[in-house]
Design a protein around this motif. Structure first.
Motif, short mmCIF file in Angstrom:
data_model
loop_
_atom_site.label_atom_id
_atom_site.label_comp_id
_atom_site.label_asym_id
_atom_site.label_seq_id
_atom_site.Cartn_x
_atom_site.Cartn_y
_atom_site.Cartn_z
N ASP A 115 1.01 -0.85 0.42
CA ASP A 115 0.65 -0.17 0.04
C ASP A 115 0.36 1.43 -0.07
O ASP A 115 2.10 0.74 0.54
CB ASP A 115 -0.71 -0.31 1.48
N TYR A 139 0.55 6.15 0.47
CA TYR A 139 -0.29 6.72 1.13
C TYR A 139 0.70 8.21 0.58
O TYR A 139 2.28 8.14 0.55
CB TYR A 139 -0.32 6.81 2.72
N ALA A 196 -1.91 7.08 -5.28
CA ALA A 196 -0.79 7.48 -4.53
C ALA A 196 0.84 7.49 -4.96
O ALA A 196 1.33 8.17 -4.08
CB ALA A 196 -1.22 7.14 -3.20
#
Length: 252
Positions: A90, A92, A158
């Motif tokens: 992931d 961010y 992102a």
């Protein structure tokens, strides 16, 4: 295409199936504690775990894609992976940056009804951040046993916002763009209000100005893809509008 019958209208199911997806109804999985700690837009996400039941339909490998992804290149090689579960790390835009946890927007998995049963048993007792629903649970359930896919398989917007040079480095290899930060098919990111089909192309270009215009190219890709889709399937898609928009009905 997995869907929850009582939450999808005949119109919605017709639209979602008009371009060739085969609808597969599944029973909703209730979040623990009646969803008290889950972000509202993730309230049904535990139902995604039904993917592991697809061995009953003969599936030996599954690639799952969120609805806010756009496939740019073939990814058949994933089906040859000798593993039971794989996902991309992931990303961010805040200080977290690139993290060890994976994003559940694109997944490769080997279906197993037995493993699904174990997941259901673990959901209420496992220690994970309940706000992020099934993504947090899967990170805890698989932990170190997840195989990390390259960012090209889940090109989260992102990444471009956080590390533009990295995005340039993977751009020619991207299999699927994940529209996490700006949704081309919603009016805004607040209430996710949908846009009429004939306005979607223009809407994607309008929203391209958001986030300082960082995603102009990616929003244009989506707009052009929708243009081709609508040109090919528009008549059938529009015919769906004559059906009921009340969830749970069976007229389609």
């Amino acid at each position: 295409m997995l869907y929850i019958p009582e939450q999808v209208s005949p119109r919605g199911l017709c639209i979602a199936s008009a371009t060739g997806f085969h609808p597969h109804p599944v029973a909703r999985i209730e979040p623990p504690d009646a969803g008290a700690d889950v972000y509202p837009h993730f309230i049904d996400q535990y139902t995604k775990l039904r993917l592991w039941e697809l061995d009953a339909l003969g599936a030996t490998g599954v690639v799952y894609l969120d609805a806010d992804t756009l496939v740019l290149r073939n990814f058949d090689e994933l089906f040859a992976l000798p593993y039971r579960f794989a996902a991309t790390g992931d990303v961010y835009t805040n200080r977290k940056g690139f993290v060890l946890g994976f994003n559940a927007g694109v997944l490769f998995l080997r279906p197993s009804t037995a493993l699904f049963g174990e997941m259901l048993r673990r959901i209420p007792e496992a220690d994970y951040w309940r706000h992020d629903a099934e993504q947090a649970f899967l990170n805890t359930f698989f932990a170190k046993d997840v195989v990390r896919l390259p960012y090209a398989y889940n090109a989260n917007l992102a990444i471009k916002a956080r590390a533009p040079r990295m995005w340039e480095g993977i751009k020619k290899e991207i299999r699927a763009i994940h529209y996490t930060m700006v949704k081309p098919f919603t009016k805004d990111n607040k209430n996710y209000a949908l846009v009429p089909m004939h306005e979607l192309e223009a809407n994607a270009r309008r929203r391209a100005s958001e986030e300082g215009g960082v995603f102009v190219e990616e929003m244009e890709m989506w707009a052009q893809s929708w243009h081709r889709t609508y040109a090919t399937h528009g008549e059938k898609l529009e015919s769906c509008m004559a059906l009921s928009n009340i969830p749970g009905q069976r007229e389609w």
